[in-house]
Design an enzyme around this catalytic site. Structure first.
Site, short mmCIF file in Angstrom:
data_model
loop_
_atom_site.label_atom_id
_atom_site.label_comp_id
_atom_site.label_asym_id
_atom_site.label_seq_id
_atom_site.Cartn_x
_atom_site.Cartn_y
_atom_site.Cartn_z
N ASP A 14 0.83 -1.21 0.00
CA ASP A 14 0.00 0.00 0.00
C ASP A 14 0.86 1.27 0.00
OD1 ASP A 14 -2.43 1.33 0.06
OD2 ASP A 14 -3.23 0.16 1.73
N TRP A 26 -3.02 3.40 -5.79
CA TRP A 26 -4.30 4.06 -6.12
C TRP A 26 -4.28 4.87 -7.43
CZ3 TRP A 26 -2.70 6.66 -1.11
CH2 TRP A 26 -2.71 5.73 -0.05
N ASP A 62 -10.15 3.35 -3.56
CA ASP A 62 -10.84 2.11 -3.17
C ASP A 62 -12.24 1.97 -3.78
OD1 ASP A 62 -8.63 1.97 -1.62
OD2 ASP A 62 -9.68 1.75 0.28
C1 GLA Z 1 -6.07 1.25 1.44
C2 GLA Z 1 -6.18 0.25 0.29
C3 GLA Z 1 -7.28 -0.74 0.61
C4 GLA Z 1 -6.97 -1.46 1.91
C5 GLA Z 1 -6.77 -0.45 3.04
C6 GLA Z 1 -6.23 -1.10 4.30
O1 GLA Z 1 -7.19 2.05 1.53
O2 GLA Z 1 -6.43 0.90 -0.92
O3 GLA Z 1 -7.44 -1.66 -0.44
O4 GLA Z 1 -5.83 -2.24 1.75
O5 GLA Z 1 -5.85 0.57 2.67
O6 GLA Z 1 -6.04 -0.19 5.34
#
Ligand code: GLA
Length: 391
Positions: A148, A182, A203
């Site tokens: 991440d 992202w 997300d």
């Molecule tokens: C981010 C990621 C999610 C998930 C969360 C976990 O938002 O994009 O897919 O892994 O962190 O905290």
């Protein structure tokens, strides 16, 4: 002089050798299950083992879903030597035992960390501990790492992900590397030789087209953002529009069918995000529709293009191996549409208009005639018709 040349050759060789990812992995989009969409950070050993059992008993494993990935929430700190500490309240037997259990079921095991100082849940990230963490994952038997991008401060994204790629490579165990940045710095432009997949957006949320201020959106909005990324995706390096929401109760079965269809059209990684232990029949039928999964897993690895956009109604086309095509008629709006399509117009775009194909409806599992006839059908609100043109 000779010595200087030798040194340069050695430096070049070393940097070439270290700058690699595991090339034979993820030749088709990875399939599996991830804990985040359904459980957030509330994960534990018992739950994950039950999910692994259910992956086998429901037939999910045999349908192709093989990676069980625990997302944020398994870690709790670092010891004096910098080793990551597992939250023993949640995982009393430790991660190695869990990985062994998952492997014993014929499944693969994945874990989560973050390129910054902390994960998005504020737990320890891998910044400064990349090689140590990679060695740890390899010794636990990890097969997949989702990495991440929270708390990255002024870090450079490409350099940060390269560093972990090199650490994984050095640790020596083949691990699928899933970049979760992202889409912020357009990873499709730099990540092909770094990761096996990269998130293209914020997300996913369990809704049709909602948006959250703090980030996150429904799947149809994510879909819009995939246009233009088609050429970056392919075997070993996939655009990742995020994990599936199918079966999480925010949408109707019909709407989830559309979401799943489009993820398969996009050659998206198929990471189920629901509670596999309690799947309703409608959810099973979606996640385990072999004919639809086959589009996703097609060895050519081509992402669908948006062929026509009529506002709420769109036509998407995905090229498949052997000069076949998949076509999706998607109604994103609230009104019904009457579709009339001359297949030739679609086939021509792909240089295939000389061929005659059988038209197969992949949700009704039946033939709709051939491409010689005009396709005439109704498409309801938030519905999809998904066909394969078969030679
Ligand atoms: C981010 C990621 C999610 C998930 C969360 C976990 O938002 O994009 O897919 O892994 O962190 O905290």
């Amino acid at each position: 002089m000779k010595k200087a040349v030798m040194i340069i050759i050695i430096i070049l060789t070393v940097s070439f050798l270290s700058a690699q990812k595991f090339k034979n992995l993820a030749k088709t989009p990875p399939m599996g299950w991830n804990s985040w969409n359904c459980f957030g950070p509330d994960i534990n050993e018992k739950l994950v083992k039950e999910i692994a059992d259910a992956m086998v008993s429901t037939g999910m494993r045999d349908a192709g879903y093989k990676y069980i990935v625990i997302d944020d929430g398994w870690q709790i700190g670092r010891d004096k030597k910098g080793n990551i500490i597992v939250n023993k309240k949640k995982f009393p037997s430790g991660i190695k035992a869990l990985a062994d259990y998952i492997h014993s079921k014929g499944l693969k095991f994945g874990i989560y960390s973050d390129a910054g100082r902390k994960t998005c849940q504020g737990l320890p990230g891998s910044r400064g501990y990349e090689y140590q963490d990679a060695r740890q994952y390899a010794s636990w038997g990890v097969d997949y790492l989702k990495y991440d991008w929270c708390y990255h401060g002024k870090q450079n994204s490409e350099a940060s992900y390269k560093l972990m790629r090199d650490a994984l490579y050095k640790a020596g165990r083949p691990i699928v590397f899933s970049i979760c940045e992202w889409g912020t710095t357009k990873p499709w432009k730099w990540a092909k030789d770094i990761g096996h997949l990269w998130r293209t957006t914020e997300d996913i949320l369990d809704c049709w087209d909602c948006i959250n201020d703090w980030g996150g959106m429904g799947w149809t909005l994510i879909l819009d953002k995939q246009v233009g990324l088609e050429d970056y995706s392919g075997p070993g390096h996939w655009n990742d529009p995020d994990m599936l929401e199918v079966g999480n109760n925010g949408l109707t079965t019909k709407e989830y069918r559309a979401h799943f269809s489009m993820w398969c059209m996009l050659s998206a990684p198929l990471m189920a995000g629901n509670d596999i232990r309690k799947m309703l029949e409608g959810t099973r039928d979606i996640l385990m529709n072999k004919e639809v999964i086959a589009l996703d897993q097609d060895s050519l690895g081509k992402q669908a293009i948006k062929f026509k956009d009529f506002g709420d109604y769109e036509i998407w086309v995905k090229r498949l191996k052997g000069d076949e095509l998949a076509v999706a008629f998607l109604n994103k709006g609230d009104n019904d549409f009457h579709i009339i399509v001359k297949w030739k117009n679609i086939l021509r775009k792909f240089g295939l208009s000389e061929n005659i194909y059988k038209v197969r409806d992949l949700w009704k599992h039946k033939s709709l005639g051939t491409t010689k006839t005009v396709f005439d059908s109704n498409l309801g609100k938030h519905d999809i018709i998904l066909v394969r043109l078969i030679k």
